[in-house]
Design a protein around this motif. Structure first.
Motif, PDB file in Angstrom:
ATOM      1  N   ASP A  94     -11.488  -1.069  -6.636  1.00 22.09           N
ATOM      2  CA  ASP A  94     -11.313   0.236  -7.292  1.00 22.09           C
ATOM      3  C   ASP A  94      -9.926   0.800  -6.914  1.00 22.09           C
ATOM      4  N   CYS A  95      -9.633   2.024  -7.374  1.00 23.54           N
ATOM      5  CA  CYS A  95      -8.300   2.599  -7.109  1.00 23.54           C
ATOM      6  C   CYS A  95      -8.019   2.742  -5.610  1.00 23.54           C
ATOM      7  N   ASN A  96      -9.064   3.127  -4.845  1.00 26.30           N
ATOM      8  CA  ASN A  96      -8.850   3.397  -3.422  1.00 26.30           C
ATOM      9  C   ASN A  96      -9.064   2.179  -2.523  1.00 26.30           C
ATOM     10  N   GLU A  97      -9.297   1.035  -3.156  1.00 25.85           N
ATOM     11  CA  GLU A  97      -9.506  -0.222  -2.424  1.00 25.85           C
ATOM     12  C   GLU A  97     -10.646  -0.124  -1.412  1.00 25.85           C
ATOM     13  N   LYS A  98     -11.695   0.571  -1.852  1.00 24.75           N
ATOM     14  CA  LYS A  98     -12.880   0.708  -0.984  1.00 24.75           C
ATOM     15  C   LYS A  98     -14.031  -0.165  -1.501  1.00 24.75           C
ATOM     16  N   ILE A  99     -14.032  -0.412  -2.815  1.00 22.96           N
ATOM     17  CA  ILE A  99     -15.159  -1.131  -3.417  1.00 22.96           C
ATOM     18  C   ILE A  99     -14.647  -2.473  -3.940  1.00 22.96           C
ATOM     19  N   ALA A 100     -15.324  -3.560  -3.548  1.00 20.71           N
ATOM     20  CA  ALA A 100     -14.927  -4.895  -4.034  1.00 20.71           C
ATOM     21  C   ALA A 100     -16.062  -5.484  -4.858  1.00 20.71           C
ATOM     22  N   VAL A 101     -15.703  -6.038  -6.028  1.00 24.27           N
ATOM     23  CA  VAL A 101     -16.730  -6.618  -6.904  1.00 24.27           C
ATOM     24  C   VAL A 101     -16.358  -8.056  -7.240  1.00 24.27           C
ATOM     25  N   LEU A 102     -17.355  -8.931  -7.179  1.00 26.03           N
ATOM     26  CA  LEU A 102     -17.226 -10.326  -7.597  1.00 26.03           C
ATOM     27  C   LEU A 102     -18.234 -10.536  -8.708  1.00 26.03           C
ATOM     28  N   HIS A 103     -17.819 -11.188  -9.784  1.00 25.75           N
ATOM     29  CA  HIS A 103     -18.617 -11.171 -11.021  1.00 25.75           C
ATOM     30  C   HIS A 103     -18.732 -12.575 -11.603  1.00 25.75           C
ATOM     31  N   ASN A 104     -19.932 -12.884 -12.078  1.00 26.21           N
ATOM     32  CA  ASN A 104     -20.151 -14.086 -12.881  1.00 26.21           C
ATOM     33  C   ASN A 104     -20.776 -13.613 -14.187  1.00 26.21           C
ATOM     34  N   GLY A 105     -20.083 -13.817 -15.310  1.00 24.16           N
ATOM     35  CA  GLY A 105     -20.638 -13.380 -16.587  1.00 24.16           C
ATOM     36  C   GLY A 105     -19.572 -12.717 -17.439  1.00 24.16           C
ATOM     37  N   ILE A 106     -20.015 -11.944 -18.430  1.00 25.82           N
ATOM     38  CA  ILE A 106     -19.053 -11.252 -19.300  1.00 25.82           C
ATOM     39  C   ILE A 106     -19.540  -9.831 -19.560  1.00 25.82           C
ATOM     40  N   LEU A 107     -18.633  -8.893 -19.365  1.00 21.68           N
ATOM     41  CA  LEU A 107     -18.948  -7.500 -19.680  1.00 21.68           C
ATOM     42  C   LEU A 107     -18.516  -7.260 -21.129  1.00 21.68           C
ATOM     43  N   GLU A 108     -19.484  -7.003 -22.010  1.00 19.98           N
ATOM     44  CA  GLU A 108     -19.147  -6.974 -23.442  1.00 19.98           C
ATOM     45  C   GLU A 108     -18.436  -5.689 -23.864  1.00 19.98           C
ATOM     46  N   ASN A 109     -18.855  -4.550 -23.329  1.00 19.44           N
ATOM     47  CA  ASN A 109     -18.252  -3.284 -23.792  1.00 19.44           C
ATOM     48  C   ASN A 109     -17.095  -2.853 -22.893  1.00 19.44           C
ATOM     49  N   PHE A 110     -16.280  -3.829 -22.488  1.00 17.77           N
ATOM     50  CA  PHE A 110     -15.266  -3.487 -21.491  1.00 17.77           C
ATOM     51  C   PHE A 110     -14.099  -2.693 -22.069  1.00 17.77           C
ATOM     52  N   PHE A 111     -13.762  -2.903 -23.363  1.00 20.03           N
ATOM     53  CA  PHE A 111     -12.645  -2.142 -23.953  1.00 20.03           C
ATOM     54  C   PHE A 111     -12.947  -0.651 -23.895  1.00 20.03           C
ATOM     55  N   VAL A 151     -24.072   2.251  -8.086  1.00 23.63           N
ATOM     56  CA  VAL A 151     -24.121   0.922  -8.736  1.00 23.63           C
ATOM     57  C   VAL A 151     -25.147   0.959  -9.865  1.00 23.63           C
ATOM     58  N   SER A 152     -26.308   1.530  -9.591  1.00 23.81           N
ATOM     59  CA  SER A 152     -27.364   1.592 -10.605  1.00 23.81           C
ATOM     60  C   SER A 152     -26.889   2.384 -11.833  1.00 23.81           C
ATOM     61  N   GLU A 153     -26.249   3.532 -11.606  1.00 21.95           N
ATOM     62  CA  GLU A 153     -25.756   4.342 -12.739  1.00 21.95           C
ATOM     63  C   GLU A 153     -24.713   3.552 -13.535  1.00 21.95           C
ATOM     64  N   ALA A 154     -23.825   2.866 -12.815  1.00 21.49           N
ATOM     65  CA  ALA A 154     -22.776   2.093 -13.501  1.00 21.49           C
ATOM     66  C   ALA A 154     -23.411   1.004 -14.374  1.00 21.49           C
ATOM     67  N   MET A 155     -24.441   0.354 -13.843  1.00 26.35           N
ATOM     68  CA  MET A 155     -25.058  -0.746 -14.591  1.00 26.35           C
ATOM     69  C   MET A 155     -25.676  -0.258 -15.893  1.00 26.35           C
ATOM     70  N   LYS A 156     -26.162   0.962 -15.883  1.00 22.44           N
ATOM     71  CA  LYS A 156     -26.783   1.501 -17.107  1.00 22.44           C
ATOM     72  C   LYS A 156     -25.757   1.595 -18.238  1.00 22.44           C
ATOM     73  N   ARG A 157     -24.475   1.630 -17.893  1.00 24.17           N
ATOM     74  CA  ARG A 157     -23.416   1.748 -18.914  1.00 24.17           C
ATOM     75  C   ARG A 157     -22.925   0.381 -19.401  1.00 24.17           C
ATOM     76  N   CYS A 158     -23.347  -0.685 -18.701  1.00 23.95           N
ATOM     77  CA  CYS A 158     -22.717  -1.992 -18.958  1.00 23.95           C
ATOM     78  C   CYS A 158     -23.567  -2.869 -19.867  1.00 23.95           C
ATOM     79  N   LYS A 159     -22.893  -3.428 -20.902  1.00 25.20           N
ATOM     80  CA  LYS A 159     -23.583  -4.384 -21.769  1.00 25.20           C
ATOM     81  C   LYS A 159     -23.028  -5.770 -21.471  1.00 25.20           C
ATOM     82  N   GLY A 160     -23.877  -6.781 -21.598  1.00 24.36           N
ATOM     83  CA  GLY A 160     -23.381  -8.141 -21.412  1.00 24.36           C
ATOM     84  C   GLY A 160     -24.182  -8.870 -20.343  1.00 24.36           C
TER      85      GLY A 160
END
Ligand code: M6R
Length: 618
Positions: A94-111, A151-160
């Motif tokens: 993230d901007c403050n370099e506090k949160i690190a994410v590693l991902h397998n898959g595709i986030l469809e609504n990323f634009f 994390v849970s709130e963020a996931m509710k926004r993510c498709k894919g």
């Protein structure tokens, strides 16, 4: 697809070394870049770059973590959004370099999410879809909610599709993982260390206790402890069934072999002996359902699809009903409204995670409002495909790490053959003696392969040596062996980067024969079945045009051998019972040919260019 591995511990262990070894075991999932993150003293330490793990390790010392680190995550990437560069490698912060994410898959609504986050002032560093996740979680944490709720709130926004592993600089006691359509498993050393991974072999040397995350679930990992939640209900942890993994640790290691591909070819006899023990009751259920079905389809991708072609041939012989084989990516477009109620679909997938196979099944279930039966054959217990299936057979190949499918192909055809013989038994269309002969032939397949592997390596190497300059090949066959030709062809393309057409010998006269010139290599797959005499005619036609004929035949073959420049002999009797199962016993010859051709061309057969073991994106 990509690979994720991580752990959180309260033990004094060499965490860097364990994380490096673990992620290497997942390198088959993608190998164009790699990265690690360590959490220590309220800071995140990241190392990442483009390239293979060993190359990056030499430069960055991936196993050197700050002293006292108890939490670390690693990622190996197969690029989807953005080329393989250092900046696009995972983890993303993230901007403050506090949160690190590693991902397998595709986030469809990323634009859409990226635009929204940029409007709110977030600065993105990479071209990846993954980078949305840390910024989105950061945005929710700004509202004052706790890490896991954000994390849970963020996931509710993510498709894919996503399997995510997330850590936070100020939460030293937590790794959060979430899953939607991309696999994630948790390993537990009770009271000591908890692991997360995209696949079980990553933590198999440390624990056999495993939990398989379902879609829309979250796990919160602490040292030696784990809580599971539905992603939209974080108030009460849920119960999950523990699985005890029976694979041996050796199965996930190279064990003295130079490559996983070679090791896995040598494991074919043992994989098949285990698969021959599949429960009779389950085979009978499959057999009865197929017998009762109005329409039967069989679907898969790649090697699994070629196993379907061989298997459908065997089953049809005893079922006397048409089975339509459709590549999973074309399933919906080819069938459309023609898909009728009371159909049965056999879905075959080594990984159980191939997105097109899963989508074909989901589409059929939705269209027919579940008025369709799904029979699944997979090598991975608890994989996504099993969740959408009514009945499941798990082939017993053990973990397959080489990107090229080898032993799993043999076990898939074997499983379909076992179903075919169950059908023959209850339909009483054969005499007892004939049934016994088929079983004897099928039960002998592991021994035939074992003997072949003991006696033929030098011959195969020698053939490869002489083929060295050839860039184009044909594998030609008739009848059931067309499946063998196509699978053999796929192997050679995949690992040896040679163009090869696996084709019907009869059909090759309708065009492809015009390619043949003096010395053009043509490999004929020639078991002594009902197609043999006509195939002999094809051999002569191609030889007359200058083709260099290499034949794969049984031990006492004379005729086709007599017209061949080179011959590979499969040590099996010359009779129709054994010939029916030749897709199993003839394929190791072609797998080895591809393996040694890859070495000859200076290629790594375990990591073919542009590929990953499982295709989890459309
Ligand atoms: O895991 P699956 O069996 O569903 O995978 C299907 C194909 O992606 C796979 O067989 C692929 O073709 C292999 N690389 C072939 O060696």
């Amino acid at each position: 697809m990509c690979g994720i591995f991580g752990l959180i511990t309260n033990q004094d262990i060499e965490i860097g070394k364990i994380i490096l070894e673990g992620i290497k075991r997942l390198e088959y999932r993608g190998y164009d870049s790699c990265g690690i993150v360590a959490q220590h003293n309220s800071k995140l330490y990241v190392k990442k770059d483009a390239g293979k793990i060993n190359e990056i390790h030499k430069r960055l010392k991936l196993d050197e973590f700050p002293f006292g680190t108890k939490l670390g995550l690693a990622h190996t990437r197969w690029a989807t959004h953005g080329p393989p560069t250092k900046i696009n490698s995972h983890p993303h912060l993230d901007c403050n370099e506090k949160i690190a994410v590693l991902h397998n898959g595709i986030l469809e609504n990323f634009f859409e999410l990226k635009e929204e986050l940029e409007r709110k002032g977030h600065i993105f560093r990479s071209e990846t879809d993954t980078e949305i996740f840390p910024h989105l979680i950061e945005e929710y944490m700004k509202t004052g909610i706790d890490f896991k709720f954000a994390v849970s709130e963020a996931m509710k926004r993510c498709k894919g599709a996503y399997g995510l592993a997330i850590c936070h600089a100020e939460y030293p006691d937590q790794i959060i993982v979430v899953r939607k359509e991309s696999p994630l498993v948790i390993g537990l050393e009770e009271g000591k260390t908890t692991y997360c991974a995209s696949d079980i072999p990553a933590f198999l040397p440390y624990t056999r206790e495993c939990y398989i995350l379902d879609d829309n679930e979250m796990a919160v990992l602490a040292a030696g402890y784990v809580d599971f939640y539905d992603i939209d209900n974080l108030t009460n942890p849920k119960e999950k069934e523990k699985q005890i993994i029976q694979w041996s640790i050796d199965a996930a290691e190279k064990g003295g072999y130079k490559h996983f591909m070679l090791k896995e070819i040598y494991e074919e006899p043992s994989a098949m002996r285990r698969t021959l023990k599949i429960s009779k009751e389950t085979l009978q259920i499959f057999a009865r359902i197929l017998w009762g079905a109005k329409n039967i389809y069989i679907t898969a991708a790649g090697t699994s699809y070629y196993a379907c072609l061989a298997g459908k041939f065997i089953i049809t012989k005893f079922l006397h009903k048409y089975i339509e084989a459709i590549e999973c990516s074309e399933f919906q477009t080819q069938l459309g409204d023609a898909l009728q109620e009371d159909s049965v679909i056999i879905a075959v997938s080594q990984s159980g995670e191939t997105v097109d196979t899963i989508e074909a099944i989901r589409w059929a279930k939705e269209k027919l409002k579940n008025n369709v039966k799904i029979l699944c054959i997979t090598n991975v217990v608890g994989s996504s495909l099993t969740r959408y299936s009514d009945y499941v057979i798990v082939t017993q190949a053990g973990p397959e790490i080489g990107v090229a499918a080898t032993k799993t192909y043999c076990t898939q055809v074997l499983t379909l053959a076992l179903i075919g013989l169950e059908i023959a038994k209850f339909r009483k269309i054969l005499t007892k003696e004939e049934i016994d002969n088929y079983y004897h032939a099928l039960n002998s397949t592991p021994d035939i392969i074992e003997t072949f592997l003991q006696e033929n390596i030098d011959l195969i190497k020698d053939i490869v040596k002489n083929l060295d300059k050839s860039h184009n090949f044909f594998y030609l066959a008739r009848g059931i062996s067309i499946a063998t030709a196509r699978e053999g062809g796929l192997k050679l393309k995949e690992v040896a980067c040679r163009f090869i057409e696996g084709y019907s010998a009869a059909h090759a006269k309708h065009g492809p024969i015009s390619l043949v010139r003096e010395g053009f290599p043509i490999i004929f797959i020639a078991p002594p079945d009902e197609t043999y005499e006509r195939l002999l005619g094809n051999v002569m036609e191609f030889k007359a045009r200058g083709g260099m004929i290499i034949s794969v035949v049984v031990e006492d073959d004379r005729l086709i051998t007599g017209f061949s420049h080179r011959t590979i002999r499969i040590p099996q009797p010359s009779d129709k019972y054994f010939s029916l199962f030749s897709p199993i016993t003839f394929i190791p010859a072609l797998q080895l040919l591809s393996y040694y051709a890859a070495l000859k061309n200076g290629l790594d057969p375990d990591q073919p260019l542009n590929l990953a073991k499982t295709v989890t994106v459309h």
